[in-house]
Design a protein around this motif. Structure first.
Motif, PDB file in Angstrom:
ATOM      1  N   ILE A  70      42.771  42.169  37.268  1.00 56.45           N
ATOM      2  CA  ILE A  70      42.611  40.789  37.787  1.00 56.45           C
ATOM      3  C   ILE A  70      43.155  39.737  36.784  1.00 56.45           C
ATOM      4  O   ILE A  70      44.115  38.762  37.096  1.00 56.45           O
ATOM      5  N   ARG A  71      42.710  39.845  35.812  1.00 56.36           N
ATOM      6  CA  ARG A  71      43.199  39.124  34.347  1.00 56.36           C
ATOM      7  C   ARG A  71      43.206  39.913  33.382  1.00 56.36           C
ATOM      8  O   ARG A  71      42.720  40.807  32.950  1.00 56.36           O
ATOM      9  N   TYR A  72      44.040  39.297  32.201  1.00 56.93           N
ATOM     10  CA  TYR A  72      44.345  39.952  31.188  1.00 56.93           C
ATOM     11  C   TYR A  72      44.671  38.951  30.067  1.00 56.93           C
ATOM     12  O   TYR A  72      45.665  38.083  30.112  1.00 56.93           O
ATOM     13  N   THR A  73      43.752  39.099  28.987  1.00 54.90           N
ATOM     14  CA  THR A  73      43.876  38.074  28.071  1.00 54.90           C
ATOM     15  C   THR A  73      43.179  38.561  26.824  1.00 54.90           C
ATOM     16  O   THR A  73      42.197  39.221  26.507  1.00 54.90           O
ATOM     17  N   GLY A  74      43.915  38.318  25.533  1.00 59.70           N
ATOM     18  CA  GLY A  74      43.296  38.688  24.286  1.00 59.70           C
ATOM     19  C   GLY A  74      42.852  40.177  24.188  1.00 59.70           C
ATOM     20  O   GLY A  74      41.823  40.452  23.593  1.00 59.70           O
ATOM     21  N   GLY A  75      43.542  41.027  24.796  1.00 63.77           N
ATOM     22  CA  GLY A  75      43.301  42.536  24.761  1.00 63.77           C
ATOM     23  C   GLY A  75      41.926  43.013  25.586  1.00 63.77           C
ATOM     24  O   GLY A  75      41.321  43.709  25.839  1.00 63.77           O
ATOM     25  N   SER A  76      41.592  41.824  26.645  1.00 61.63           N
ATOM     26  CA  SER A  76      40.620  42.050  27.502  1.00 61.63           C
ATOM     27  C   SER A  76      40.963  42.181  28.746  1.00 61.63           C
ATOM     28  O   SER A  76      41.770  41.250  29.075  1.00 61.63           O
ATOM     29  N   SER A 124      50.416  43.748  32.686  1.00 60.11           N
ATOM     30  CA  SER A 124      50.506  42.388  33.449  1.00 60.11           C
ATOM     31  C   SER A 124      49.441  42.357  34.742  1.00 60.11           C
ATOM     32  O   SER A 124      48.969  43.569  34.877  1.00 60.11           O
ATOM     33  N   GLU A 125      49.086  41.361  35.268  1.00 61.66           N
ATOM     34  CA  GLU A 125      48.209  41.319  36.312  1.00 61.66           C
ATOM     35  C   GLU A 125      48.549  42.176  37.379  1.00 61.66           C
ATOM     36  O   GLU A 125      49.932  42.156  37.692  1.00 61.66           O
ATOM     37  N   ASN A 126      47.789  42.629  38.127  1.00 56.12           N
ATOM     38  CA  ASN A 126      47.833  43.574  39.503  1.00 56.12           C
ATOM     39  C   ASN A 126      48.552  45.049  39.200  1.00 56.12           C
ATOM     40  O   ASN A 126      48.855  45.582  40.210  1.00 56.12           O
TER      41      ASN A 126
END
Length: 731
Positions: free
Chosen positions: A586-592, A661-663
């Motif tokens: 759903i979301r991806y940021t900072g390795g999380s 990437s998302e999805n």
């Protein structure tokens, strides 16, 4: 009252004495006549009742005969026969033991004992009994019939056929042999041979209603409806109270689309017995076909009052409600009560999945029933699903407010005083719970990531359902179509799978495969339904929508109460058990990563997923499971925090570049060694439960697989099918 004169008084006294003498003489004569009846007289009376299939009256006469002659072996034998027909198999077995002490017809007694042992599921003892009879009486045909039945239970149709042929060689006009061979031949696809046997049976036994009934049954199976109708009518002419033949005649007329005549037959049957559920069902179905929706609703409703356990009729009613009845219709509340009561029964048994299933079924019928929704919310609360609990409470509060607003608007329109509302204890409790749960939101992943988990699209698989129009059904015509729709509806609200039923029978596997592939189904199931008066089975084959190869096979068999709903739920479980657990980024940021999988999906802390490029996953060529090119694996995702519908964790990339990437897709590799997150939970049978190879990934799915294996090992008596049921009915 005027006084009697002397002469009148004397005459009246004389009359009283004469009357008393006559009455005393009558009583004496009745007692003398009763006592003069011999054991043979009473036995013959019992035979008359037995031949008329009035087994209760026959039992009474045989027992009276035994009172006069306690050593009457034939009376014991016929008592055993009547007990067998009434289903009192233990008692029948006891009578055969006593009969053998006093009767010389050892082979008849032992054969009856053998058939009784079959009914008790003691197959090994039954086979030994029949073999012992044949050692002493090599030409005994009944013993061969018993051995043939045992072969049928074992699925050895050819061996059973040989034994019936062997019996026919010894008695070439034997009714049981001819009819059994006709049924077995039809079962194995030898329709011409079946017709030959039934023709011979009609030639030698044309006055027997059972022969005409089975002739009608076999013709109906082959679609020769006009000839089938003729034999069904002959059966009821020979025996006017032959309800099975009336039932078959009604089905034949229904299959000919002569719905008005089918309704007349059903009305005739119901005039004889209001408790005949099949008559209510066929009548309602015929009215439905004629577009008489209100009549059909009324018929189904009345039928379910006298036969509340007829779940096929209930499914047909509820499908009609879903199609034709407005949501605001007040009758929906009454129709939903059956499921509400069933939910409370499951609650008393601490069966949370069963309780959830029934609440959902009730809410499908009557979604505005706040009391039922409150019970459902309380179930979620008991299990610690706080977010889902809050979601249901907010729905209830919104629904109540809409009702109040509508009442206020109506009052204003009528220039009446605006009503005031006093909050109930439940209103206050729910308001406090909503406030407390909302105060916890800042700690939830949904709040931190600004995502509403209840609007996530979680469906990963599309599954088509087709049905084979196998044998023509007698008890519930069109049950395959009703079942296909019921299976589709059982997936309503199930995350992970989108199911659609194709309600025209598939004429061939090729047609089903083509339709499934055109509709981009990942899998498609072809079902075949069969039932007797006490058992149902669903034969299911699931195929890959991409290759058309077999993914899995299931033979789901259930008996006695709740068998239909149990079959529906087991089918759903069988499908979910082979679907690998998959999610989306759903979301991806900072390795999380934030993923759309959570506690309700069976995910626990420590679960590990492959992260795969979007649209790279496909079903394997054969068997369950999914696959994807190694080059499309972007890395691994390890779960660190789990909420009810979403989870968060770290991403470890493969290679130098971070291409995530998302999805993009997530595929479960391991569930952190913890396989119990759904055990006993109401959510335990509502989500895909397999790993990437299609193997059970939770203990709940492993347990379900083990339970189904135990069902397949049930005794032969419990695996009775329609062929055996028909052959056992031959007398």
């Amino acid at each position: 009252m005027p006084e009697l004169n002397k002469n009148q008084g004397d005459g009246w006294g004389m009359k009283k004495q004469i009357c008393a003498a006559l009455l005393l003489g009558t009583v004496f004569n009745v007692q003398f006549f009763s006592q003069s009846k011999t054991a043979l007289d009473l036995f013959n009376s019992g035979l008359e009742f037995e031949y008329a299939e009035n087994y209760f009256a026959a039992v009474e006469k045989y027992r009276e005969a035994l009172n006069n002659n306690p050593d009457y072996g034939d009376a014991y034998f016929h008592l055993a026969q009547c007990s067998f027909e009434l289903g009192d198999y233990d008692l029948a077995l006891e009578y055969t033991v006593t009969a053998e002490k006093y009767s010389k017809d050892f082979n008849k007694i032992r054969n009856l004992r053998g058939f009784t042992l079959i009914s008790l599921g003691k197959m090994k003892e039954a086979r030994q009994t029949f073999e012992d009879v044949l050692k002493q009486f090599p030409n005994d045909v009944d013993a061969r019939f018993g051995l043939a039945q045992l072969d049928l239970y074992d699925g050895r149709l050819s061996s059973a056929e040989d034994k019936y042929i062997d019996a026919l060689k010894r008695q070439n006009t034997n009714k049981t042999a001819l009819l059994s061979l006709a049924l077995v031949s039809a079962e194995t696809g030898k329709n011409d041979l079946a017709q030959d046997y039934i023709s011979k049976a009609l030639e030698f036994h044309s006055g027997e209603p059972l022969v005409h009934y089975l002739a009608a049954y076999l013709l109906n199976q082959r679609g020769e409806l006009e000839q089938a109708e003729g034999h069904a009518r002959s059966a009821v002419q020979l025996k006017s109270d032959y309800d099975r033949a009336w039932e078959l005649l009604g089905t034949i007329l229904f299959n000919q689309k002569r719905f008005e005549e089918a309704i007349d037959i059903c009305d005739y049957r119901l005039n004889q017995n209001r408790n005949l559920s099949s008559a209510w069902y066929v009548k309602g179905l015929a009215q439905e076909k004629m577009g008489r929706t209100e009549d059909a609703l009324d018929t189904y409703t009345k039928g379910l009052l006298v036969a509340p356990k007829d779940e096929v009729m209930r499914a047909s009613l509820e499908q009609l409600i879903a199609r034709e009845v407005p949501m605001e219709d007040k009758r929906r509340s009454g129709w939903a009560q059956y499921h509400v009561k069933r939910a409370l029964e499951y609650k008393r048994c601490f069966d949370n999945p069963g309780e959830r299933y029934e609440y959902i079924e009730a809410l499908k019928i009557n979604p505005f029933d706040n009391e039922t929704r409150q019970n459902f919310a309380d179930l979620l609360n008991r299990e610690g699903y706080n977010e889902l609990y809050l979601h249901q409470l907010e729905f209830i509060e919104k629904s109540k407010q809409e009702i109040r607003d509508e009442e206020i608007r109506n009052k204003i329109k009528r220039n009446e005083d605006t009503p005031t509302y006093t909050k109930t204890y439940l209103d206050i409790k729910n308001a406090d719970a909503i406030e407390a749960l909302k105060s916890m939101k800042p700690d939830l992943l949904s709040y931190k990531w600004e995502v509403d988990p209840f609007y996530l699209e979680k469906n990963r698989y599309k599954i088509g359902i087709f049905y084979n129009q196998g044998q023509v059904q007698i008890y519930h015509p069109e049950v395959e179509r009703v079942t296909a729709l019921a299976l589709e509806q059982s997936f309503s609200g199930i995350a992970g799978a989108s199911v659609v039923s194709f309600t025209n029978a598939a004429s061939s596997f090729g047609q089903a495969y083509r339709i499934a592939r055109e509709n981009k189904c990942d899998y498609f199931a072809v079902i075949q339904f069969d039932e007797t008066d006490r058992a149902m089975n669903l034969d299911v084959k699931i195929y890959s929508g991409r290759t058309g190869t077999v993914t899995s096979s299931n033979y789901i068999y259930r008996t006695v109460h709740d068998r239909y709903s149990s079959i529906i739920r087991r089918f759903r479980q069988a499908v979910l058990d082979i679907l690998p657990i998959r999610g989306k980024v759903i979301r991806y940021t900072g390795g999380s990563i934030l993923a759309d999988l959570g506690k309700s999906d069976g995910i626990s802390v420590g679960a590990v997923f492959d992260v795969v490029k979007q649209n790279s996953i496909y079903t394997v060529d054969k068997g369950p499971g999914i696959a994807y090119p190694k080059d499309d694996i972007l890395g691994t995702f390890t779960v660190e925090t789990v909420n009810e519908e979403i989870c968060q964790g770290t991403f470890k990339k493969i290679g130098f570049y971070d291409l995530l990437s998302e999805n993009d897709d997530l595929v479960l590799i391991s569930n952190g060694g913890e396989l119990t997150p759904l055990d006993g939970s109401s959510q335990s049978d509502t989500r895909p439960q397999a790993d990437s190879k299609g193997k059970p990934a939770t203990r709940r799915s492993k347990k379900a697989e083990s339970e189904e294996t135990s069902y397949s090992l049930k005794t032969a008596r419990e695996r009775e099918n329609r062929l055996i049921s028909l052959i056992r009915s031959i007398r």
